[in-house]
Design an enzyme around this catalytic site. Structure first.
Site, PDB file in Angstrom:
ATOM      1  N   LYS A 153      11.479   4.620  -7.131  1.00 21.50           N
ATOM      2  CA  LYS A 153      10.084   4.372  -7.530  1.00 21.50           C
ATOM      3  C   LYS A 153       9.327   5.692  -7.480  1.00 21.50           C
ATOM      4  CE  LYS A 153       5.845   2.142  -5.882  1.00 21.50           C
ATOM      5  NZ  LYS A 153       5.223   1.376  -4.776  1.00 21.50           N
ATOM      6  N   ASP A 161      -1.623  -4.409  -7.705  1.00 24.56           N
ATOM      7  CA  ASP A 161      -1.173  -3.512  -6.640  1.00 24.56           C
ATOM      8  C   ASP A 161       0.272  -3.797  -6.232  1.00 24.56           C
ATOM      9  OD1 ASP A 161      -1.408  -1.429  -4.832  1.00 24.56           O
ATOM     10  OD2 ASP A 161      -2.179  -2.706  -3.224  1.00 24.56           O
ATOM     11  N   LYS A 213      -7.067  -0.822  -4.044  1.00 20.84           N
ATOM     12  CA  LYS A 213      -6.811  -0.661  -2.620  1.00 20.84           C
ATOM     13  C   LYS A 213      -8.095  -0.289  -1.883  1.00 20.84           C
ATOM     14  CE  LYS A 213      -2.058   1.095  -2.996  1.00 20.84           C
ATOM     15  NZ  LYS A 213      -1.401   0.079  -2.166  1.00 20.84           N
ATOM     16  N   ARG A 233       7.438  -3.096  -7.944  1.00 20.94           N
ATOM     17  CA  ARG A 233       8.529  -3.988  -8.343  1.00 20.94           C
ATOM     18  C   ARG A 233       8.597  -4.126  -9.864  1.00 20.94           C
ATOM     19  NH1 ARG A 233       5.802  -8.360  -4.588  1.00 20.94           N
ATOM     20  NH2 ARG A 233       5.199  -6.370  -3.671  1.00 20.94           N
ATOM     21  N   ASP A 286      -1.062   5.740  -6.549  1.00 21.19           N
ATOM     22  CA  ASP A 286      -1.233   4.289  -6.632  1.00 21.19           C
ATOM     23  C   ASP A 286      -2.600   3.893  -6.094  1.00 21.19           C
ATOM     24  OD1 ASP A 286      -0.984   1.573  -6.801  1.00 21.19           O
ATOM     25  OD2 ASP A 286       0.321   1.391  -5.049  1.00 21.19           O
ATOM     26  N   ASP A 296       3.468   7.696  -2.884  1.00 25.12           N
ATOM     27  CA  ASP A 296       4.137   6.508  -3.411  1.00 25.12           C
ATOM     28  C   ASP A 296       5.290   6.864  -4.343  1.00 25.12           C
ATOM     29  OD1 ASP A 296       4.315   3.778  -3.191  1.00 25.12           O
ATOM     30  OD2 ASP A 296       2.891   3.331  -4.793  1.00 25.12           O
ATOM     31  N   GLU A 355       2.800  -3.182  -8.030  1.00 26.69           N
ATOM     32  CA  GLU A 355       3.285  -2.532  -9.245  1.00 26.69           C
ATOM     33  C   GLU A 355       4.681  -1.959  -9.127  1.00 26.69           C
ATOM     34  OE1 GLU A 355       2.947   0.856  -6.903  1.00 26.69           O
ATOM     35  OE2 GLU A 355       1.605  -0.864  -6.985  1.00 26.69           O
TER      36      GLU A 355
END
Length: 273
Positions: free
Chosen positions: A39, A121, A51, A125, A44, A62, A123
């Site tokens: 990833k 959020d 967030k 996956r 993010d 991230d 995201e």
């Protein structure tokens, strides 16, 4: 790659699917092809499901899973390891804007699976779903993804262990053995049909965020499990271990490089059949 593209569409920066193929000396088509999938969300914000501002500055980390995969390939090349590895990194930002994916949107992954985006959020996956599909299309024999995926794993395991989930006992045992040798601790979490049922969608085949806020690290893995299918697959959630964590080999602040030592050992010692 509708799931990956949906995450990226709120940013002015275009997404990149990074593919790095390594074929070590003496290898041929008969050697197993290992996919290392990372990833690479370079920032993010949470998208429209924004967030909290308090710790948002940390979300530049991230991309630690993607960075780990890139450095694993570099290490294998420097070591001239006699293995075949395909690195797949989904690199994008996740930002709110007038073009951003909206809660309630339905996206279509590379294999045709439809997914409700019930929380923007969740995201990572979505990014990994299409990366896993791509690795399967390339004929990879085994899959291993690494990601700062969920806050749930931090609640469960803190910053000592990364979470490990897998659909294959032998492959999982191999990853655990490598983790022990590498000094990068992992703790296996269960998969179960009840958790898989929790990621079934109401309007699409799957949802990226189940309504019940429980077993969140596992349900995230169950969504990835859907895309891995019956190919031996392991998922390592490094959200608690990726940055600002003391390690014997790490001095300073920032990213720890967690997963590089582990994945190098996984690749160098993977079973040949």
């Amino acid at each position: 790659m509708g799931a990956f593209a949906a995450v990226a569409q709120g940013s002015a920066q275009g997404a990149r699917l990074i593919r790095i193929a390594y074929e070590g000396p003496g290898t041929g088509a008969s050697e197993p092809l290992l996919a290392l999938i990372g990833k690479g969300v370079t920032f993010d914000s949470g998208g429209l499901s924004l967030k909290s501002a308090a710790a948002m500055h940390e979300m530049k980390f991230d991309m630690c899973g993607g960075a780990a995969v890139i450095e694993v390939i570099a290490a294998l090349a420097e070591l001239r390891a006699p293995v075949r590895v395909l690195g797949v990194i989904g690199a994008t930002e996740n930002l709110p804007s007038g073009t951003a994916v909206k809660p309630g949107d339905i996206v279509r992954a590379l294999d045709g699976t439809t997914i409700e985006v019930d929380n923007t959020d969740a995201e990572g996956r979505l990014v990994l779903a299409d990366c896993i599909c791509y690795a399967r299309q390339q004929g990879c024999d085994r899959l291993l993804d690494v990601a700062t995926l969920t806050g749930g794993i931090v609640i469960a395991l803190g910053s000592t262990y990364a979470g490990l989930m897998s659909n294959d006992e032998a492959w999982c045992e191999h990853v655990q053995a490598c983790a022990g040798r590498a000094g990068e601790a992992v703790w296996r979490m269960p998969l179960h049909e009840d958790y898989a049922a929790m990621v079934k969608g109401r309007y699409a085949q799957l949802t990226n965020r189940p309504g019940r806020r429980e077993a969140t690290a596992i349900t995230a893995a169950e969504l990835l499990h859907h895309f891995a299918g019956d190919v031996p697959w392991a998922h390592i959630d490094i959200a608690g271990t990726a940055y600002d964590v003391p390690r014997p080999y790490f001095v300073g602040k920032g990213a720890t490089g967690f997963g590089v030592r582990l994945l190098v050992d996984v690749a160098r010692t993977q079973p040949v059949s």
